[in-house]
Design a protein around this motif. Structure first.
Motif, PDB file in Angstrom:
ATOM      1  N   ALA A 151       0.842  -1.207   0.000  1.00  0.00           N
ATOM      2  CA  ALA A 151       0.000   0.000   0.000  1.00  0.00           C
ATOM      3  C   ALA A 151       0.875   1.254   0.000  1.00  0.00           C
ATOM      4  O   ALA A 151       0.578   2.230  -0.696  1.00  0.00           O
ATOM      5  CB  ALA A 151      -0.917  -0.008   1.217  1.00  0.00           C
ATOM      6  N   GLU A 152       1.957   1.224   0.764  1.00  0.00           N
ATOM      7  CA  GLU A 152       2.849   2.382   0.812  1.00  0.00           C
ATOM      8  C   GLU A 152       3.548   2.604  -0.529  1.00  0.00           C
ATOM      9  O   GLU A 152       3.664   3.730  -1.001  1.00  0.00           O
ATOM     10  CB  GLU A 152       3.885   2.198   1.928  1.00  0.00           C
ATOM     11  N   ILE A 153       4.007   1.503  -1.141  1.00  0.00           N
ATOM     12  CA  ILE A 153       4.670   1.619  -2.445  1.00  0.00           C
ATOM     13  C   ILE A 153       3.696   2.193  -3.469  1.00  0.00           C
ATOM     14  O   ILE A 153       4.043   3.082  -4.252  1.00  0.00           O
ATOM     15  CB  ILE A 153       5.195   0.236  -2.915  1.00  0.00           C
ATOM     16  N   ALA A 154       2.457   1.697  -3.444  1.00  0.00           N
ATOM     17  CA  ALA A 154       1.435   2.205  -4.358  1.00  0.00           C
ATOM     18  C   ALA A 154       1.264   3.710  -4.167  1.00  0.00           C
ATOM     19  O   ALA A 154       1.168   4.465  -5.134  1.00  0.00           O
ATOM     20  CB  ALA A 154       0.113   1.478  -4.115  1.00  0.00           C
ATOM     21  N   LYS A 162      -2.677  -3.462  -7.056  1.00  0.00           N
ATOM     22  CA  LYS A 162      -2.630  -4.608  -7.988  1.00  0.00           C
ATOM     23  C   LYS A 162      -1.373  -4.531  -8.876  1.00  0.00           C
ATOM     24  O   LYS A 162      -0.744  -5.538  -9.157  1.00  0.00           O
ATOM     25  CB  LYS A 162      -3.883  -4.627  -8.876  1.00  0.00           C
ATOM     26  N   THR A 163      -1.058  -3.319  -9.324  1.00  0.00           N
ATOM     27  CA  THR A 163       0.128  -3.150 -10.180  1.00  0.00           C
ATOM     28  C   THR A 163       1.397  -3.458  -9.390  1.00  0.00           C
ATOM     29  O   THR A 163       2.303  -4.127  -9.888  1.00  0.00           O
ATOM     30  CB  THR A 163       0.195  -1.706 -10.721  1.00  0.00           C
ATOM     31  N   VAL A 164       1.451  -2.972  -8.144  1.00  0.00           N
ATOM     32  CA  VAL A 164       2.606  -3.268  -7.301  1.00  0.00           C
ATOM     33  C   VAL A 164       2.751  -4.778  -7.162  1.00  0.00           C
ATOM     34  O   VAL A 164       3.840  -5.337  -7.319  1.00  0.00           O
ATOM     35  CB  VAL A 164       2.441  -2.621  -5.905  1.00  0.00           C
ATOM     36  N   HIS A 167       4.108  -6.226 -10.355  1.00  0.00           N
ATOM     37  CA  HIS A 167       5.523  -5.867 -10.537  1.00  0.00           C
ATOM     38  C   HIS A 167       6.414  -6.734  -9.640  1.00  0.00           C
ATOM     39  O   HIS A 167       7.482  -7.177 -10.051  1.00  0.00           O
ATOM     40  CB  HIS A 167       5.761  -4.389 -10.195  1.00  0.00           C
ATOM     41  N   MET A 168       5.964  -6.959  -8.425  1.00  0.00           N
ATOM     42  CA  MET A 168       6.749  -7.779  -7.496  1.00  0.00           C
ATOM     43  C   MET A 168       6.879  -9.200  -8.040  1.00  0.00           C
ATOM     44  O   MET A 168       7.960  -9.802  -7.994  1.00  0.00           O
ATOM     45  CB  MET A 168       6.086  -7.810  -6.115  1.00  0.00           C
ATOM     46  N   GLY A 169       5.768  -9.732  -8.560  1.00  0.00           N
ATOM     47  CA  GLY A 169       5.787 -11.076  -9.124  1.00  0.00           C
ATOM     48  C   GLY A 169       6.705 -11.129 -10.340  1.00  0.00           C
ATOM     49  O   GLY A 169       7.493 -12.056 -10.502  1.00  0.00           O
ATOM     50  N   LYS A 170       6.599 -10.069 -11.159  1.00  0.00           N
ATOM     51  CA  LYS A 170       7.413 -10.000 -12.364  1.00  0.00           C
ATOM     52  C   LYS A 170       8.910  -9.985 -12.000  1.00  0.00           C
ATOM     53  O   LYS A 170       9.720 -10.644 -12.643  1.00  0.00           O
ATOM     54  CB  LYS A 170       7.056  -8.735 -13.151  1.00  0.00           C
ATOM     55  N   ALA A 171       9.250  -9.242 -10.975  1.00  0.00           N
ATOM     56  CA  ALA A 171      10.653  -9.158 -10.552  1.00  0.00           C
ATOM     57  C   ALA A 171      11.184 -10.553 -10.218  1.00  0.00           C
ATOM     58  O   ALA A 171      12.229 -10.972 -10.717  1.00  0.00           O
ATOM     59  CB  ALA A 171      10.788  -8.223  -9.353  1.00  0.00           C
TER      60      ALA A 171
ATOM     61  N   ASN B   8       3.437 -13.815  -8.290  1.00  0.00           N
ATOM     62  CA  ASN B   8       2.782 -12.735  -7.527  1.00  0.00           C
ATOM     63  C   ASN B   8       2.484 -13.183  -6.104  1.00  0.00           C
ATOM     64  O   ASN B   8       2.694 -12.454  -5.140  1.00  0.00           O
ATOM     65  CB  ASN B   8       1.457 -12.337  -8.180  1.00  0.00           C
ATOM     66  N   LEU B   9       1.960 -14.412  -6.007  1.00  0.00           N
ATOM     67  CA  LEU B   9       1.583 -14.940  -4.699  1.00  0.00           C
ATOM     68  C   LEU B   9       2.821 -15.171  -3.832  1.00  0.00           C
ATOM     69  O   LEU B   9       2.845 -14.829  -2.653  1.00  0.00           O
ATOM     70  CB  LEU B   9       0.806 -16.249  -4.903  1.00  0.00           C
ATOM     71  N   LEU B  10       3.867 -15.734  -4.445  1.00  0.00           N
ATOM     72  CA  LEU B  10       5.103 -15.988  -3.689  1.00  0.00           C
ATOM     73  C   LEU B  10       5.710 -14.674  -3.189  1.00  0.00           C
ATOM     74  O   LEU B  10       6.142 -14.571  -2.038  1.00  0.00           O
ATOM     75  CB  LEU B  10       6.112 -16.736  -4.558  1.00  0.00           C
TER      76      LEU B  10
END
Lengths: 190, 325
Positions: A151-154, A162-164, A167-171, B8-10
């Motif tokens: 939430a803070e990053i957003a 959702k985008t954050v 992006h985290m998953g993509k990383a 995403n979940l991980l």
């Protein structure tokens, strides 16, 4: 006033609102390193990153009477640094490529040496991070390095939660794929 | 990769953003196949790799010089404008020199910050400079200026307090606590913002605005706002239960024992160690002006636990209960 009694960020802000310059210095010392590196990642120039952080604290002081900080002070500072960094790029007409279609954060292009990833460097997560687009990398580092919540990053980057999340998953996905492609996967099994 | 387990979940799991349901989902997936464990540990190692990203050298003191120069400039600019006005009057009204000097001297000093703290086992009731009344619960601190500014009344709270705010429609009363801000003009309400615990505001009378980083809500009497992951959720609450702690009532509603224990520590000024297995047991009940042994007896009856009191230290032991959430 008891020394050390008023140390939390919001308490420091309250002291700044009441014209206490020492509180500004404490806040500065606490976050300087994190903020200047965050700005550097956007501006890619040390002197500009330093100027940005100085400007943010000067602005914080000038606006102290009107400060309306309700949430995490740290997230507020990061937001100010992001905005000031982007403005620095625009005002000084730096030699970064500007693309209308790209996300705001990507107005600054990566420097060539950052794009260069040799195989031996892949063992190093810092090198691995450079395969990510600047926005994905920034999101990942705000989480991993600064411990901000999604939430803070957003809030800081003006993205949706959702985008954050994606992006985290993509990383994670891109970094693991790169390791596997380069057959360096064994390193991570050790 | 398993079709239901995404990166995403991980990532959410590693970043501590996953819900209980999502965590359970991942744990189930891990149990299914040793191959899954291997995949998981690869991602985990990636996540845990140490970052050396802050490798550039920056000089904080050099940068701060720029900041303090700007502050000095601002101060000079202020006193110049005062001197100019001062000179115009100096010739005609000499008598005011002393007074004006004194005024300048005092007005340039930052207002003194005051702090009130209710220690563990203690509760405090006191009046703020504007006449507002504060009841401070055990283990809580409130910071406020000796004199409030002209446009608002700001205080900072760590812990829990009940406020009866003096009406002043020109100066909102603002409580900064954790990642929550509560704004009112004049009313009575309870704010709970202990570190590492859920944050909430409950309103007894009047209207209260509660804001977090992302949103804000307005509460009316009988409503409770609770901050959950940056979001503010509204609930109904019995007005009779709001800040019942002021009358010596300690109440719990579906509270995990880990939370109950933290409250008891503050309330009775003791140290309590609780076995890991018991932490998730859920307790509902209230005690009015009871001594600690009575409370412990009730817990013993409810959960079949045993406890030992050794001066200020209490040890609670027992088996996991079946009512956990």
């Amino acid at each position: 006033m008891k020394a050390g009694a008023l140390q939390t960020d919001l308490q420091l802000i309250l002291r700044i609102k009441n014209d206490d310059e020492r509180a500004l210095k404490i806040l500065f010392d606490k976050y300087f390193s994190a903020l200047v590196h965050f700005s550097f990642r956007i501006t890619h120039q040390k002197t500009i990153a330093e100027e940005v952080v100085a400007d943010v604290f000067i602005e914080l002081w000038k606006r102290r009477a009107y400060l309306d900080i309700t949430h995490q002070v740290k997230a507020y500072l990061f937001t100010m640094v992001k905005n000031t960094s982007l403005n620095a790029g625009r005002n000084q007409k730096l030699h970064y490529s500007f693309s209308d279609s790209s996300l705001e954060l990507e107005v600054f292009s990566q420097s060539p040496e950052e794009k260069l990833i040799s195989e031996e460097n892949l063992q190093d997560i810092d090198q691995l991070l450079n395969i990510l687009s600047p926005t994905v990398k920034t999101v990942f580092l705000l989480s991993r390095e600064e411990g901000f919540t999604y939430a803070e990053i957003a809030g800081i980057l003006k993205l949706s939660i959702k985008t954050v999340e994606s992006h985290m998953g993509k990383a994670l996905k891109l970094m693991r794929e790169t390791i596997q492609k380069s057959n360096l996967g064994e390193y991570y099994h050790k | 990769m398993h079709q239901e387990i995404t990166e995403n979940l991980l990532a959410k799991y590693f970043a501590n953003e996953a819900s209980e349901e999502e965590k359970a989902h991942i744990e189930d997936w891990l149990k299914k196949d040793p191959e899954n464990r291997l995949i998981f540990s690869e991602y985990q190692q990636l996540w845990n790799s140490p970052l050396k990203i802050k490798e550039h050298k920056f000089d904080p003191s050099l940068v701060y010089t720029k900041v303090s120069d700007a502050i000095l400039e601002e101060k000079k600019a202020r006193s110049r404008s005062f001197n100019y006005r001062f000179l115009r009057f100096a010739a005609s009204i000499l008598l005011f020199v002393g007074l004006a000097g004194t005024w300048l001297f005092f007005s340039n000093l930052p207002p003194k910050q005051l702090s009130k703290k209710a220690e563990y086992g203690q509760k405090l009731k006191f009046t703020l400079p504007d006449g507002s009344l504060v009841y401070l619960n055990s283990g809580s601190t409130i910071d406020y200026p000796e004199n409030f500014s002209e446009d608002n009344r700001q205080v900072a709270l760590v812990g829990e307090a009940f406020f009866e705010v003096k009406k002043d429609k020109h100066r909102p009363f603002i409580i900064n606590s954790g990642s929550m801000k509560t704004t009112v003009l004049g009313t009575s309400f309870n704010v709970s913002a202990y570190p590492h615990a859920s944050q909430s505001v409950e309103v007894l009378s009047g209207k209260v605005k509660v804001s977090s980083e992302i949103e804000e809500v307005v509460l009316v009497p009988g409503q409770r706002a609770s901050l959950e992951k940056g979001m503010i959720n509204k609930y109904e609450v019995k007005t009779s239960e709001i800040s019942s702690w002021r009358n010596g009532t300690l109440s719990f509603r579906d509270s995990p024992l880990s939370t109950v224990v933290v409250k008891l520590e503050r309330w009775y000024n003791v140290q309590i160690s609780l076995e890991e297995e018991l932490k998730k047991c859920v307790f509902t009940g209230s005690f009015t002006s009871e001594k600690l042994p009575v409370v412990l007896e009730v817990l013993k009856e409810t959960f079949g636990i045993s406890y030992q009191i050794n001066a200020q230290k209490i040890t609670i032991k027992g088996k996991a209960c079946n009512n956990k959430q």
